[in-house]
Design a protein around this motif. Structure first.
Motif, PDB file in Angstrom:
ATOM      1  N   TYR A 179       0.832  -1.208   0.000  1.00 26.41           N
ATOM      2  CA  TYR A 179       0.000   0.000   0.000  1.00 26.41           C
ATOM      3  C   TYR A 179       0.867   1.259   0.000  1.00 26.41           C
ATOM      4  O   TYR A 179       1.830   1.347   0.768  1.00 26.41           O
ATOM      5  CB  TYR A 179      -0.906   0.036   1.232  1.00 26.41           C
ATOM      6  CG  TYR A 179      -2.044  -0.962   1.189  1.00 26.41           C
ATOM      7  CD1 TYR A 179      -3.271  -0.634   0.606  1.00 26.41           C
ATOM      8  CD2 TYR A 179      -1.896  -2.239   1.733  1.00 26.41           C
ATOM      9  CE1 TYR A 179      -4.311  -1.554   0.570  1.00 26.41           C
ATOM     10  CE2 TYR A 179      -2.932  -3.166   1.699  1.00 26.41           C
ATOM     11  CZ  TYR A 179      -4.135  -2.810   1.109  1.00 26.41           C
ATOM     12  OH  TYR A 179      -5.167  -3.724   1.064  1.00 26.41           O
ATOM     13  N   HIS A 185      -8.302   2.874   2.005  1.00 30.67           N
ATOM     14  CA  HIS A 185      -9.163   1.678   2.003  1.00 30.67           C
ATOM     15  C   HIS A 185     -10.509   2.071   2.574  1.00 30.67           C
ATOM     16  O   HIS A 185     -10.586   2.703   3.639  1.00 30.67           O
ATOM     17  CB  HIS A 185      -8.569   0.562   2.860  1.00 30.67           C
ATOM     18  CG  HIS A 185      -9.554  -0.533   3.164  1.00 30.67           C
ATOM     19  ND1 HIS A 185     -10.178  -1.264   2.179  1.00 30.67           N
ATOM     20  CD2 HIS A 185     -10.041  -1.003   4.348  1.00 30.67           C
ATOM     21  CE1 HIS A 185     -10.996  -2.149   2.727  1.00 30.67           C
ATOM     22  NE2 HIS A 185     -10.926  -2.006   4.041  1.00 30.67           N
ATOM     23  N   CYS A 242     -14.453  -6.030  -3.916  1.00 29.38           N
ATOM     24  CA  CYS A 242     -13.554  -4.886  -3.803  1.00 29.38           C
ATOM     25  C   CYS A 242     -13.025  -4.506  -5.183  1.00 29.38           C
ATOM     26  O   CYS A 242     -12.828  -5.374  -6.038  1.00 29.38           O
ATOM     27  CB  CYS A 242     -12.368  -5.196  -2.899  1.00 29.38           C
ATOM     28  SG  CYS A 242     -12.815  -5.637  -1.208  1.00 29.38           S
ATOM     29  N   PHE A 244      -9.793  -2.157  -6.909  1.00 28.30           N
ATOM     30  CA  PHE A 244      -8.470  -1.645  -6.565  1.00 28.30           C
ATOM     31  C   PHE A 244      -7.951  -0.728  -7.662  1.00 28.30           C
ATOM     32  O   PHE A 244      -8.237  -0.928  -8.851  1.00 28.30           O
ATOM     33  CB  PHE A 244      -7.467  -2.795  -6.414  1.00 28.30           C
ATOM     34  CG  PHE A 244      -7.790  -3.794  -5.347  1.00 28.30           C
ATOM     35  CD1 PHE A 244      -7.153  -3.737  -4.107  1.00 28.30           C
ATOM     36  CD2 PHE A 244      -8.706  -4.816  -5.564  1.00 28.30           C
ATOM     37  CE1 PHE A 244      -7.426  -4.681  -3.121  1.00 28.30           C
ATOM     38  CE2 PHE A 244      -8.983  -5.761  -4.584  1.00 28.30           C
ATOM     39  CZ  PHE A 244      -8.337  -5.688  -3.364  1.00 28.30           C
ATOM     40  N   ALA A 246      -3.959   1.013  -8.563  1.00 25.02           N
ATOM     41  CA  ALA A 246      -2.548   1.024  -8.177  1.00 25.02           C
ATOM     42  C   ALA A 246      -1.774   1.950  -9.106  1.00 25.02           C
ATOM     43  O   ALA A 246      -2.108   2.084 -10.293  1.00 25.02           O
ATOM     44  CB  ALA A 246      -1.960  -0.377  -8.235  1.00 25.02           C
ATOM     45  N   ILE A 251      -0.684  -0.084  -4.266  1.00 28.12           N
ATOM     46  CA  ILE A 251      -2.128   0.154  -4.199  1.00 28.12           C
ATOM     47  C   ILE A 251      -2.397   1.545  -3.634  1.00 28.12           C
ATOM     48  O   ILE A 251      -1.864   1.926  -2.587  1.00 28.12           O
ATOM     49  CB  ILE A 251      -2.809  -0.909  -3.318  1.00 28.12           C
ATOM     50  CG1 ILE A 251      -2.696  -2.288  -3.976  1.00 28.12           C
ATOM     51  CG2 ILE A 251      -4.285  -0.554  -3.074  1.00 28.12           C
ATOM     52  CD1 ILE A 251      -3.178  -3.428  -3.115  1.00 28.12           C
ATOM     53  N   ARG A 253      -5.920   2.814  -3.955  1.00 35.74           N
ATOM     54  CA  ARG A 253      -7.322   2.716  -3.525  1.00 35.74           C
ATOM     55  C   ARG A 253      -7.696   1.245  -3.395  1.00 35.74           C
ATOM     56  O   ARG A 253      -7.298   0.424  -4.219  1.00 35.74           O
ATOM     57  CB  ARG A 253      -8.275   3.353  -4.532  1.00 35.74           C
ATOM     58  CG  ARG A 253      -8.146   4.836  -4.741  1.00 35.74           C
ATOM     59  CD  ARG A 253      -8.751   5.711  -3.680  1.00 35.74           C
ATOM     60  NE  ARG A 253     -10.010   5.310  -3.108  1.00 35.74           N
ATOM     61  CZ  ARG A 253     -10.781   6.147  -2.383  1.00 35.74           C
ATOM     62  NH1 ARG A 253     -10.420   7.413  -2.197  1.00 35.74           N
ATOM     63  NH2 ARG A 253     -11.906   5.715  -1.845  1.00 35.74           N
ATOM     64  N   HIS A 254      -8.474   0.943  -2.355  1.00 37.69           N
ATOM     65  CA  HIS A 254      -8.962  -0.412  -2.104  1.00 37.69           C
ATOM     66  C   HIS A 254     -10.351  -0.228  -1.496  1.00 37.69           C
ATOM     67  O   HIS A 254     -10.495  -0.011  -0.291  1.00 37.69           O
ATOM     68  CB  HIS A 254      -8.001  -1.122  -1.156  1.00 37.69           C
ATOM     69  CG  HIS A 254      -8.464  -2.481  -0.707  1.00 37.69           C
ATOM     70  ND1 HIS A 254      -7.811  -3.176   0.297  1.00 37.69           N
ATOM     71  CD2 HIS A 254      -9.503  -3.271  -1.087  1.00 37.69           C
ATOM     72  CE1 HIS A 254      -8.426  -4.332   0.497  1.00 37.69           C
ATOM     73  NE2 HIS A 254      -9.455  -4.410  -0.324  1.00 37.69           N
ATOM     74  N   CYS A 256     -14.367  -1.420  -0.935  1.00 34.87           N
ATOM     75  CA  CYS A 256     -15.134  -2.659  -0.838  1.00 34.87           C
ATOM     76  C   CYS A 256     -16.600  -2.394  -0.484  1.00 34.87           C
ATOM     77  O   CYS A 256     -16.927  -1.390   0.159  1.00 34.87           O
ATOM     78  CB  CYS A 256     -14.540  -3.557   0.238  1.00 34.87           C
ATOM     79  SG  CYS A 256     -12.807  -4.019  -0.051  1.00 34.87           S
TER      80      CYS A 256
END
Length: 262
Positions: A179, A185, A242, A244, A246, A251, A253-254, A256
């Motif tokens: 990350y 997240h 989720c 993502f 990158a 990464i 943004r993550h 969900c």
């Protein structure tokens, strides 16, 4: 007409009305997930009269952006956003375990730079339709296709580094291997969204449970030069999805959607 006869007549009309409504409700229900998803695509492509067939009277649709969640309850409210454009599915539909009389699944769409939606239906009509989009509500990313082989290989490498970074025993240092320092997240629950920035905050949720196991195929999206984008279903809470983003192999943004209250 005597009061007794009148009462019987009224009761008879009521029974006929109830029976008719029951038949109508049964007639509206789709017979399979394939049929329901096809009706939904048609409804969102302009045939909004189908919304009463697709969604239960109290069915909820949400669209979660980076900055807000828009929520619509019932076919009349969903009509506000449905019909605004054709939804083009991309990648496979992923069916999830569900209770008797229910269907649960995830599908991905090309709109907004690669969108994922988590669905629940009861007795052939949708009760939840929760989507997550990789953009701000005032944005407008273009529709995308699937990523090329080179991008998918780069995503493979990130996912290999990510393996084992969630679960008991992880650490901030372990998360920092995958990350970015300012990575975000978010977890969109049925009733709220929780947000965490950077490995130092993400550790609060990443270290809570066991390993996160993927469900079904990963879907890799096209992305601007220097970026990667993908979606993945996980076994959390019986099936969550989720998406993502990158940049430079890290990464950023993550985001969900989970089918439970937070």
């Amino acid at each position: 007409m005597s009061s007794a006869v009148r009462a019987i007549a009224i009761r008879s009309v009521g029974l006929v009305t109830v029976a008719t409504l029951g038949l109508s409700s049964a007639a509206l229900a789709a017979g399979s997930v394939d049929e329901l998803t096809e009706l939904n695509l048609r409804a969102w492509a302009g045939e909004t009269e189908l919304l009463d067939e697709v969604y239960a009277p109290e069915g909820v649709h949400t669209a979660t952006f980076y900055d807000r969640t828009n929520e619509y309850t019932g076919p009349a409210e969903i009509d506000i956003v449905a019909g605004s454009g054709t939804i083009e599915p991309i990648g496979p539909r992923i069916d999830l375990p569900a209770a008797e009389g229910e269907w649960r699944w995830v599908s991905f769409a090309s709109l907004g730079g690669g969108t994922a939606c988590l669905f629940r239906a009861v007795d052939g009509q949708m009760t939840r339709h929760d989507c997550i989009l990789p953009e701000y509500s005032y944005g407008g990313r273009s529709a995308v296709g699937l990523a090329d082989a080179e991008s998918s290989a780069a995503i493979d490498e990130i996912m290999q580094r990510m393996d084992g970074s969630w679960g008991r025993g992880t650490s901030v240092e372990r998360l920092a291997e995958v990350y970015a320092p300012d990575a975000v997240h978010t977890a969109r629950y049925l009733n709220k969204t929780r947000s965490y920035t950077g490995p130092e905050e993400i550790i609060a949720v990443a270290g809570m449970g066991g390993d996160v196991r993927p469900v079904g195929e990963r879907v890799d999206f096209e992305a601007p030069e220097g970026e990667l984008a993908w979606g993945q279903v996980a076994d959390i809470a019986g099936g969550s999805v989720c998406i993502f983003r990158a940049v430079d192999g890290m990464i950023t943004r993550h985001d969900c959607v989970l089918p439970i209250s937070g």
